[in-house]
Scaffold this motif. Structure first.
Motif, short mmCIF file in Angstrom:
data_model
loop_
_atom_site.label_atom_id
_atom_site.label_comp_id
_atom_site.label_asym_id
_atom_site.label_seq_id
_atom_site.Cartn_x
_atom_site.Cartn_y
_atom_site.Cartn_z
N THR A 4 1.08 -1.27 -0.01
CA THR A 4 -0.04 0.07 0.04
C THR A 4 0.98 1.01 -0.10
N ARG A 5 0.70 2.01 -1.02
CA ARG A 5 1.56 3.31 -0.96
C ARG A 5 1.03 4.41 -0.02
N LYS A 6 2.07 4.86 0.76
CA LYS A 6 1.79 6.14 1.54
C LYS A 6 1.40 7.27 0.63
N GLU A 7 0.89 8.39 1.20
CA GLU A 7 0.65 9.52 0.15
C GLU A 7 1.88 10.10 0.29
N ASP A 8 1.93 10.98 -1.04
CA ASP A 8 3.18 11.91 -1.19
C ASP A 8 3.53 12.71 -0.03
N LEU A 9 4.63 12.97 0.30
CA LEU A 9 4.86 13.76 1.47
C LEU A 9 5.96 15.18 1.25
N ALA A 10 6.14 15.18 -0.30
CA ALA A 10 7.10 16.04 -0.93
C ALA A 10 6.46 17.55 0.10
N GLY A 11 5.15 17.78 -0.07
CA GLY A 11 4.62 18.86 0.36
C GLY A 11 4.57 19.07 1.78
N ALA A 12 4.88 18.14 2.58
CA ALA A 12 4.91 18.17 3.95
C ALA A 12 6.39 18.64 4.46
N ARG A 90 15.59 8.44 10.72
CA ARG A 90 14.99 9.26 11.57
C ARG A 90 15.86 10.87 11.49
N ARG A 91 17.05 10.81 11.44
CA ARG A 91 17.81 12.01 11.63
C ARG A 91 17.83 12.75 10.24
N ILE A 92 18.00 11.83 9.13
CA ILE A 92 17.94 12.51 7.95
C ILE A 92 16.55 13.03 7.57
N ALA A 93 15.59 12.71 8.18
CA ALA A 93 14.26 13.10 8.16
C ALA A 93 14.11 14.47 8.91
N MET A 94 14.76 14.56 10.10
CA MET A 94 14.74 15.60 10.84
C MET A 94 15.49 16.77 10.03
N MET A 95 16.67 16.41 9.37
CA MET A 95 17.69 17.38 8.85
C MET A 95 16.58 17.96 7.48
N LEU A 96 15.74 17.28 6.89
CA LEU A 96 15.00 17.78 5.78
C LEU A 96 13.66 18.42 6.33
N GLY A 97 13.29 18.63 7.64
CA GLY A 97 12.21 19.14 8.11
C GLY A 97 10.85 18.19 7.85
N LEU A 98 11.15 16.96 7.83
CA LEU A 98 9.93 16.03 7.96
C LEU A 98 9.79 15.19 9.43
N PRO A 99 8.67 14.65 9.29
CA PRO A 99 8.52 14.15 10.69
C PRO A 99 9.66 12.90 10.60
N PRO A 100 10.04 12.76 11.74
CA PRO A 100 11.22 11.75 11.96
C PRO A 100 11.06 10.01 11.52
N PRO A 104 11.93 5.31 4.61
CA PRO A 104 12.82 5.56 3.44
C PRO A 104 12.26 5.57 2.06
N ARG A 105 11.08 4.89 1.83
CA ARG A 105 10.55 5.24 0.42
C ARG A 105 10.18 6.70 0.10
N GLU A 106 9.62 7.29 1.25
CA GLU A 106 9.24 8.49 0.86
C GLU A 106 10.56 9.41 0.71
N LEU A 107 11.37 9.32 1.70
CA LEU A 107 12.68 10.02 1.59
C LEU A 107 13.26 9.72 0.20
N VAL A 108 13.21 8.63 -0.39
CA VAL A 108 13.80 8.66 -1.91
C VAL A 108 12.94 9.52 -2.81
N LYS A 109 11.73 9.58 -2.50
CA LYS A 109 10.93 10.21 -3.60
C LYS A 109 11.14 11.72 -3.15
N ILE A 110 11.18 12.31 -2.15
CA ILE A 110 11.60 13.53 -1.72
C ILE A 110 13.08 13.98 -2.37
N GLY A 111 13.99 13.07 -2.29
CA GLY A 111 15.37 13.06 -2.66
C GLY A 111 15.59 13.22 -4.19
N ARG A 112 14.52 13.10 -4.96
CA ARG A 112 14.52 13.17 -6.21
C ARG A 112 14.42 14.49 -6.53
N THR A 113 14.04 15.51 -5.90
CA THR A 113 13.78 16.89 -6.28
C THR A 113 14.66 17.62 -5.22
#
Ligand code: FMN
Length: 516
Positions: A4-12, A90-100, A104-113
């Motif tokens: 099941t895919r989580k929603e896109d978090l780039a905007g978060a 968790r800490r990579i998410a913190m650095m990016l201003g995302l929930p900890p 990682p699947r969402e981090l990859v998607k965000i990493g694309r931009t």
């Protein structure tokens, strides 16, 4: 297995400026992500051993050592070392201003931009990094507690995760990359630098301009995005400072070096300034070193060397260090950050090359992107080969993507068992599912390559025989009327209606709560 895919978090994402490394350390402390080691620890082997053992498979905390043998007097120039900060999602998410707990699947998607954002830096006259300016006979690299990280290393590595700044002599664009550097003596630091890296392009350009040296500066210890972006494949000609600005949502404040024309973060902990020798006669011995493959690599050999002309640092500076080399059970910062950014980069390469219907890309952290997993919805035959060719034809494949595994969209590539199941049951080596692309450029640090072929002095780079494992269902097969026109039989998993019926009786059957 079905995903099941989580929603896109780039905007978060809420870009966060931590101010400097101290602001980042404070944020980690507040989040319970920091462990402070106050007992005396020896810079010689002990500190590196502790860091390697403590990092775990992405589970350890960031570490701040503040009592380092031989460097723990009031008069010591540098008394603290900070590391292990980015080897956790968790800490990579913190650095990016995302929930900890961002997956990682969402981090990859965000990493694309992430690498395409741009907020240009702001030049400031001065900053905390100028609190101490050491020139002439005061320049002494040995005054800093460079660890002898591993018994197998060829020396003490002061530069492990600092941003190494160089400049294109024609365009003036600065590049920031992470390149390891060993202390040779008080004023010299040989580094490992491949010609295919952007620092190598600058090296060649300065050489072609007839120069004997090129300006260089290493900024050690600032916000986490400095090392994160420095170690990521930012496209050529794009300045990493612009990208870092976009990640933190504010311009990086830069100040000019004292002895060359490069710019460094004004709130960095320590800056080593100087000139990199372009004449092989000036090279000094460097290596070997425990490398990112988890093996000792990069042979002891003469390497381009920085002639240090100035060191600037904050009062009571904190050295930023990292232990290289990922292995099962112990993931390095390079491995964890690479698992995101090398997957994101591969996905972008596939998109740009027109490979359709890629639904996920992942590089498991234990191998930092040497193996890449691709999930796709095939609509025509042999799309996996198109994907592998696209990756291998790109410069992003220089030290990554040796083994490409492609699976169908029903396989979760974050689940090793699912990938293994697909390889077991959908791969037929006699039907072109295994393809070798021989003798391509590759990683000069890979011990599976013959030693002679790893010699960058002879060949400019390493040599890889690359492999595609096409674990998708083979669309070359005829549709089978027995399977309703599908090429493969149905799996044994029950139909949803049967599942629902069984689960409805679960507690009556004494099986507790349904877990599926
Ligand atoms: C901790 C760490 C150590 C690294 N060491 C080296 C190194 O010694 N030499 C090298 O060429 N690349 C090294 N890299 C990889 C480069 O930093 C990476 O390929 C980066 O994209 C290079 O910058 P560039 O794209 O501007 O060339 C290292 C990366 C990390 C994260």
């Amino acid at each position: 297995m079905l995903q099941t895919r989580k929603e896109d978090l780039a905007g978060a994402r809420k870009p966060t400026a931590f101010g400097d490394m101290r602001g980042w350390i404070d944020a980690l402390r507040a989040a319970g992500e920091l462990h402070e080691v106050n007992s005396e620890v020896d810079w010689n082997i002990e500190l590196g051993t502790i860091m390697r053992l403590a990092q775990g498979p992405g589970t350890g905390k960031a570490l701040l050592f503040d009592n380092i043998k031989d460097y723990n007097k009031k008069t010591s120039r540098c008394r603290r070392i900070f590391g292990s900060s980015l080897n956790s999602y968790r800490r990579i998410a913190m650095m990016l201003g995302l929930p900890p707990d961002t997956h990682p699947r969402e981090l990859v998607k965000i990493g694309r931009t992430l690498l395409t954002g741009s907020i240009p830096p702001k030049i400031v006259a001065t900053g905390p990094v100028k609190q101490n300016i050491l020139k002439g006979k005061d320049v002494d690299l040995t005054a800093f507690p460079a660890p002898w990280w591993n018994r197998v290393d060829g020396g003490r590595y002061l530069q492990t995760y600092g941003g190494c700044v160089t400049q294109d002599p024609e365009t003036g664009v600065m590049n920031v990359g992470v390149y390891r550097g060993m202390v040779a003596d008080k004023t010299h630091m040989p580094i490992l630098m491949w010609r295919a890296q952007h620092i190598g392009h600058h090296y060649t350009a300065w050489q072609n301009g007839g120069k004997a040296e090129m300006p260089i500066a290493i900024a050690m210890g600032w916000e986490p995005a400095l090392a994160f972006v420095g170690g990521s494949p930012v496209p050529k000609g794009v300045c990493e400072y612009d990208v870092i600005g976009a990640i933190r949502g504010a311009p990086v404040e830069l100040t000019k070096c004292e002895t060359n024309d490069l710019y460094v973060p004004a709130a960095a902990e320590i800056v080593i300034e100087g000139f990199l020798g372009l004449d092989p006669k000036t090279y000094l011995m460097e290596g070997p070193y425990a490398e990112f493959t988890g093996y000792v690599a990069g042979d002891k050999a003469p390497k381009p060397t920085i002639r240090v002309t100035c060191i600037t640092h904050r009062d009571d500076p904190i050295l930023r260090g990292t232990i290289e080399g990922s292995m099962p059970g112990s993931y390095s910062e390079n491995a964890v950050t690479s698992s995101i950014m090398r997957a994101a980069t591969a996905w972008n390469v596939l998109d740009r090359s027109g490979v359709p219907s890629v639904t996920d890309v992942w590089c498991p952290p234990v191998q930092a992107g040497i193996n890449v997993l691709i999930r796709m919805k095939q609509s025509y035959r042999n799309q996996a080969k198109q994907a592998a060719n696209a990756l291998w034809g790109s410069s992003a494949a220089h030290v990554r993507y040796k083994h490409v595994t492609v699976v169908d969209d029903d396989i979760d590539i974050h689940d090793y068992a699912a990938v293994d199941w697909a390889i077991a049951n959908r791969v037929n080596a006699g039907e072109n599912d295994i393809v070798i692309m021989p003798a391509t450029f590759g990683l000069g640090l890979d011990p599976s390559t013959r030693k002679r072929d790893r010699n960058p002095a002879l060949f400019g780079t390493g040599k890889w025989n690359r492999l595609l494992i096409d674990a998708t269902m083979n669309l070359d097969y005829d549709p089978d009327p027995d399977f309703g026109g599908a090429r493969f039989p149905p799996t044994v998993w029950p139909e949803q209606a049967d599942v629902d019926k069984a689960y409805a009786r679960w507690s009556e059957l004494g099986l507790g709560k349904p877990t599926g």
